[in-house]
Design a protein around this motif. Sequence first.
Motif, PDB file in Angstrom:
ATOM      1  N   VAL A 249       0.740  -1.171   0.128  1.00  0.00           N
ATOM      2  CA  VAL A 249      -0.087   0.012   0.123  1.00  0.00           C
ATOM      3  C   VAL A 249       0.931   1.424  -0.090  1.00  0.00           C
ATOM      4  CG1 VAL A 249      -1.680   1.186   1.116  1.00  0.00           C
ATOM      5  CG2 VAL A 249      -2.037  -1.159   1.046  1.00  0.00           C
ATOM      6  N   GLU A 250       0.806   1.916  -1.231  1.00  0.00           N
ATOM      7  CA  GLU A 250       1.594   3.045  -1.261  1.00  0.00           C
ATOM      8  C   GLU A 250       0.867   4.376  -1.125  1.00  0.00           C
ATOM      9  OE1 GLU A 250       5.070   1.176  -4.215  1.00  0.00           O
ATOM     10  OE2 GLU A 250       3.564   2.276  -5.086  1.00  0.00           O
ATOM     11  N   THR A 251      -0.299   4.472  -1.634  1.00  0.00           N
ATOM     12  CA  THR A 251      -1.114   5.636  -1.536  1.00  0.00           C
ATOM     13  C   THR A 251      -2.428   5.477  -0.915  1.00  0.00           C
ATOM     14  OG1 THR A 251      -1.996   5.250  -3.611  1.00  0.00           O
ATOM     15  CG2 THR A 251      -0.175   6.567  -3.691  1.00  0.00           C
ATOM     16  N   ASN A 252      -3.546   5.753  -1.461  1.00  0.00           N
ATOM     17  CA  ASN A 252      -5.055   5.726  -0.726  1.00  0.00           C
ATOM     18  C   ASN A 252      -5.843   4.558  -1.245  1.00  0.00           C
ATOM     19  OD1 ASN A 252      -5.393   6.708  -3.101  1.00  0.00           O
ATOM     20  ND2 ASN A 252      -7.278   7.766  -2.469  1.00  0.00           N
ATOM     21  N   ILE A 253      -5.253   3.557  -1.568  1.00  0.00           N
ATOM     22  CA  ILE A 253      -5.954   2.497  -1.907  1.00  0.00           C
ATOM     23  C   ILE A 253      -5.744   1.117  -1.427  1.00  0.00           C
ATOM     24  CG2 ILE A 253      -6.835   0.793  -4.207  1.00  0.00           C
ATOM     25  CD1 ILE A 253      -6.410   3.499  -5.997  1.00  0.00           C
ATOM     26  N   VAL A 254      -6.473   0.380  -0.820  1.00  0.00           N
ATOM     27  CA  VAL A 254      -6.161  -0.789  -0.267  1.00  0.00           C
ATOM     28  C   VAL A 254      -7.063  -2.059  -0.760  1.00  0.00           C
ATOM     29  CG1 VAL A 254      -6.351  -2.214   1.861  1.00  0.00           C
ATOM     30  CG2 VAL A 254      -5.960   0.398   1.952  1.00  0.00           C
ATOM     31  N   MET A 255      -6.099  -3.000  -1.355  1.00  0.00           N
ATOM     32  CA  MET A 255      -6.866  -4.116  -1.956  1.00  0.00           C
ATOM     33  C   MET A 255      -6.865  -5.270  -0.809  1.00  0.00           C
ATOM     34  SD  MET A 255      -8.037  -3.199  -4.906  1.00  0.00           S
ATOM     35  CE  MET A 255      -7.615  -2.591  -6.481  1.00  0.00           C
ATOM     36  N   VAL A 256      -7.970  -6.035  -0.953  1.00  0.00           N
ATOM     37  CA  VAL A 256      -7.954  -7.098   0.006  1.00  0.00           C
ATOM     38  C   VAL A 256      -8.573  -8.160  -1.073  1.00  0.00           C
ATOM     39  CG1 VAL A 256      -9.088  -8.021   2.125  1.00  0.00           C
ATOM     40  CG2 VAL A 256      -8.640  -5.717   1.701  1.00  0.00           C
ATOM     41  N   GLU A 257      -7.771  -9.356  -0.824  1.00  0.00           N
ATOM     42  CA  GLU A 257      -8.294 -10.570  -1.388  1.00  0.00           C
ATOM     43  C   GLU A 257      -9.048 -11.470  -0.674  1.00  0.00           C
ATOM     44  OE1 GLU A 257      -7.310 -11.552  -4.634  1.00  0.00           O
ATOM     45  OE2 GLU A 257      -6.619  -9.308  -5.014  1.00  0.00           O
ATOM     46  N   ILE A 258      -9.952 -12.014  -1.231  1.00  0.00           N
ATOM     47  CA  ILE A 258     -10.885 -13.176  -0.424  1.00  0.00           C
ATOM     48  C   ILE A 258     -10.027 -14.660  -0.271  1.00  0.00           C
ATOM     49  CG2 ILE A 258     -12.936 -14.604  -0.504  1.00  0.00           C
ATOM     50  CD1 ILE A 258     -13.351 -11.612  -0.123  1.00  0.00           C
ATOM     51  N   GLY A 259      -9.908 -14.953   0.674  1.00  0.00           N
ATOM     52  CA  GLY A 259      -9.126 -15.967   1.036  1.00  0.00           C
ATOM     53  C   GLY A 259      -9.828 -17.500   0.669  1.00  0.00           C
ATOM     54  N   PRO A 260      -9.220 -18.636   0.726  1.00  0.00           N
ATOM     55  CA  PRO A 260      -9.851 -19.866   0.286  1.00  0.00           C
ATOM     56  C   PRO A 260     -10.950 -20.279   1.220  1.00  0.00           C
ATOM     57  CG  PRO A 260      -7.570 -20.341   1.223  1.00  0.00           C
ATOM     58  CD  PRO A 260      -7.650 -18.639   0.860  1.00  0.00           C
ATOM     59  N   GLY A 261     -10.696 -19.723   2.395  1.00  0.00           N
ATOM     60  CA  GLY A 261     -11.783 -20.149   3.455  1.00  0.00           C
ATOM     61  C   GLY A 261     -13.157 -19.484   3.081  1.00  0.00           C
ATOM     62  N   LEU A 262     -13.200 -18.356   2.423  1.00  0.00           N
ATOM     63  CA  LEU A 262     -14.515 -17.859   1.951  1.00  0.00           C
ATOM     64  C   LEU A 262     -14.878 -18.366   0.583  1.00  0.00           C
ATOM     65  CD1 LEU A 262     -13.906 -14.159   3.055  1.00  0.00           C
ATOM     66  CD2 LEU A 262     -15.323 -15.631   4.230  1.00  0.00           C
ATOM     67  N   ILE A 263     -13.798 -18.747  -0.248  1.00  0.00           N
ATOM     68  CA  ILE A 263     -14.019 -19.380  -1.687  1.00  0.00           C
ATOM     69  C   ILE A 263     -14.785 -20.618  -1.275  1.00  0.00           C
ATOM     70  CG2 ILE A 263     -13.361 -19.963  -3.810  1.00  0.00           C
ATOM     71  CD1 ILE A 263     -11.210 -17.888  -3.560  1.00  0.00           C
ATOM     72  N   LYS A 264     -14.319 -21.413  -0.402  1.00  0.00           N
ATOM     73  CA  LYS A 264     -14.899 -22.579  -0.155  1.00  0.00           C
ATOM     74  C   LYS A 264     -16.369 -22.569   0.266  1.00  0.00           C
ATOM     75  CE  LYS A 264     -10.415 -24.787   0.970  1.00  0.00           C
ATOM     76  NZ  LYS A 264      -9.791 -25.423   1.961  1.00  0.00           N
ATOM     77  N   ARG A 265     -16.715 -21.470   0.941  1.00  0.00           N
ATOM     78  CA  ARG A 265     -18.062 -21.490   1.192  1.00  0.00           C
ATOM     79  C   ARG A 265     -18.955 -20.688   0.429  1.00  0.00           C
ATOM     80  NH1 ARG A 265     -19.178 -22.509   6.388  1.00  0.00           N
ATOM     81  NH2 ARG A 265     -20.750 -20.896   6.426  1.00  0.00           N
ATOM     82  N   ASN A 266     -18.381 -20.626  -0.944  1.00  0.00           N
ATOM     83  CA  ASN A 266     -19.128 -19.877  -2.076  1.00  0.00           C
ATOM     84  C   ASN A 266     -19.508 -18.554  -1.843  1.00  0.00           C
ATOM     85  OD1 ASN A 266     -19.244 -22.508  -3.730  1.00  0.00           O
ATOM     86  ND2 ASN A 266     -20.863 -23.263  -2.316  1.00  0.00           N
ATOM     87  N   LEU A 267     -18.585 -17.921  -1.255  1.00  0.00           N
ATOM     88  CA  LEU A 267     -18.645 -16.570  -0.979  1.00  0.00           C
ATOM     89  C   LEU A 267     -17.542 -15.666  -1.858  1.00  0.00           C
ATOM     90  CD1 LEU A 267     -18.906 -16.064   2.846  1.00  0.00           C
ATOM     91  CD2 LEU A 267     -20.797 -15.840   1.021  1.00  0.00           C
ATOM     92  N   ASN A 268     -18.050 -14.866  -2.830  1.00  0.00           N
ATOM     93  CA  ASN A 268     -17.128 -14.295  -3.715  1.00  0.00           C
ATOM     94  C   ASN A 268     -17.268 -12.699  -3.050  1.00  0.00           C
ATOM     95  OD1 ASN A 268     -19.249 -12.431  -4.645  1.00  0.00           O
ATOM     96  ND2 ASN A 268     -19.580 -13.852  -6.435  1.00  0.00           N
ATOM     97  N   SER A 269     -16.592 -11.763  -3.749  1.00  0.00           N
ATOM     98  CA  SER A 269     -15.879 -10.607  -3.161  1.00  0.00           C
ATOM     99  C   SER A 269     -17.421  -9.838  -3.074  1.00  0.00           C
ATOM    100  CB  SER A 269     -15.051 -10.016  -4.200  1.00  0.00           C
ATOM    101  OG  SER A 269     -15.760  -9.615  -5.293  1.00  0.00           O
ATOM    102  N   GLN A 270     -18.333  -9.949  -3.992  1.00  0.00           N
ATOM    103  CA  GLN A 270     -19.451  -9.202  -3.845  1.00  0.00           C
ATOM    104  C   GLN A 270     -20.340  -9.545  -2.781  1.00  0.00           C
ATOM    105  OE1 GLN A 270     -20.279  -6.362  -5.837  1.00  0.00           O
ATOM    106  NE2 GLN A 270     -21.760  -6.127  -4.360  1.00  0.00           N
ATOM    107  N   ASP A 271     -20.402 -10.790  -2.520  1.00  0.00           N
ATOM    108  CA  ASP A 271     -21.157 -11.405  -1.297  1.00  0.00           C
ATOM    109  C   ASP A 271     -20.528 -10.914  -0.069  1.00  0.00           C
ATOM    110  OD1 ASP A 271     -22.660 -13.190  -3.137  1.00  0.00           O
ATOM    111  OD2 ASP A 271     -21.015 -14.589  -2.993  1.00  0.00           O
ATOM    112  N   VAL A 272     -19.306 -10.454   0.128  1.00  0.00           N
ATOM    113  CA  VAL A 272     -18.703 -10.161   1.267  1.00  0.00           C
ATOM    114  C   VAL A 272     -18.893  -8.736   1.129  1.00  0.00           C
ATOM    115  CG1 VAL A 272     -16.445  -9.668   2.183  1.00  0.00           C
ATOM    116  CG2 VAL A 272     -16.754 -11.881   1.144  1.00  0.00           C
ATOM    117  N   VAL A 273     -19.193  -7.986   0.315  1.00  0.00           N
ATOM    118  CA  VAL A 273     -19.212  -6.324   0.259  1.00  0.00           C
ATOM    119  C   VAL A 273     -20.693  -6.249   0.461  1.00  0.00           C
ATOM    120  CG1 VAL A 273     -19.784  -4.922  -1.361  1.00  0.00           C
ATOM    121  CG2 VAL A 273     -17.497  -5.780  -1.472  1.00  0.00           C
ATOM    122  N   ASN A 274     -21.636  -7.085   0.174  1.00  0.00           N
ATOM    123  CA  ASN A 274     -23.094  -6.973   0.784  1.00  0.00           C
ATOM    124  C   ASN A 274     -22.924  -7.341   2.222  1.00  0.00           C
ATOM    125  OD1 ASN A 274     -23.616  -6.696  -2.110  1.00  0.00           O
ATOM    126  ND2 ASN A 274     -24.462  -8.859  -2.396  1.00  0.00           N
TER     127      ASN A 274
END
Length: 434
Positions: free
Chosen positions: A332-357
């Motif tokens: 992280v260098e400026t004002n943007i932070v990226m968070v990757e969805i880990g395998p524990g959430l993917i295995k539960r059929n949760l993608n990033s939009q599900d988490v955002v919701n």
Amino acid sequence: TIMLHVIFILPLLTQTITSFGTPRSASKPRRKVSNLKMSDGGIWLQKSSIIDLRSDTISQPTPQMRKSMSRAELGDDVFGEDPTVNSLEKEVAVITGKEASLFVPSGTMANLIAELVWCDEKGSEMILGDQSHMFLWEQSNGAQFGGISYRTLPNLSDGTIDLEQITKSIRKKGDSFSKTKLISIENTHNQCGGRVLTPEYTKSVAEIGKKHGVKLHLDGARVWNSAAYLGVPVSELTSCVDSLSVCFSKGLGAPAGSAVCGDKEFIGKARRIRKALGGGMRQSGILASGAREGLKRMLPRLHEDHIQAKALAYGISNLNMPEFFICNAEDVETNIVMVEIGPGLIKRNLNSQDVVNRLKNKGLLGVAITDTTIRFVTYYQITPNDIIKAINILRKFLKNVTEEIYTEFSSDFSPQFESLIIPDLADDPSEDAT
């Protein structure tokens, strides 16, 4: 006739005159707007309880900015007669080290104008990154409006494109080939997490372009942030490019507006294209005044947003749950932070939009920028307390997920999950806690 006027017309006239003097409160109460307050700068939207980290475009104009806009000196910009717009364009040209600039409604239009100026023959080709904003988020508008072909090359994790790949991708001359007319790079690089391109890298790309007679455009929507991170003047990052776009409605907090910059000949062509695209805004000094205020007051404080983003990234990383959230705070260098969805959430059929919701329901807003990536962006209205609250919301989300797993697989409950099932951080942390 006189009697008819007395009996019918006079009472109606009397009632009409009386109603004009009736206070609004006596006839129909005014609806109360609870989230607005007045200041010496005008109406100011009070802070919501929701932590909105979707984008720095969410930022609201400051009271001082609103006050400046309300007092802006105006003219018709299509005739070149708006003094506030003219002043802004001169200031931006000086800051970016260019001969001239042109105020336009949006960054998308600024980039499109540059494409259409440089790729002035249909079937021309431009080289750009496969993760660039111009390729992913601007509808391939150069193809729509200019018949421009896109030659995409892989963006590396730091937002750069391999220099050798750029050189090899420039078309050789011949009747069978497209003409490579333009190279585009992006600084900071949005999709790569707000990474900063160095002046040295930009100069290397510019040298390749000059050697082959190809122009270089910089999508500099957040180039202000790059300069703040490196501690250098903006012109050090932009002087060697043939054109660039800058945005006023992100970290600078203006309500709208961007600029495209270049030499006078380029801007002359750009002005004609802006008109054709419907970008002539007449008394646009109202918006230009907000942009000028942003340059004056917000540009010097952008490093504060970077500190907040870094704190958020370390907070997420320190949750120490890579099975669910992966965040490399060192990137992280400026004002943007990226968070990757880990395998524990993917295995539960949760993608990033599900988490955002689910995070939205808890009071935290982000953007699902890919199926497995969530983006958070800081800006001047985000406070240290907001960062703590955001981390707490993410922590609560993880706690809920681990409790769901515990319910389903209680016999195999891992000790690493127990650390999350503990009392939460305060919802309204004190300054000391901050």
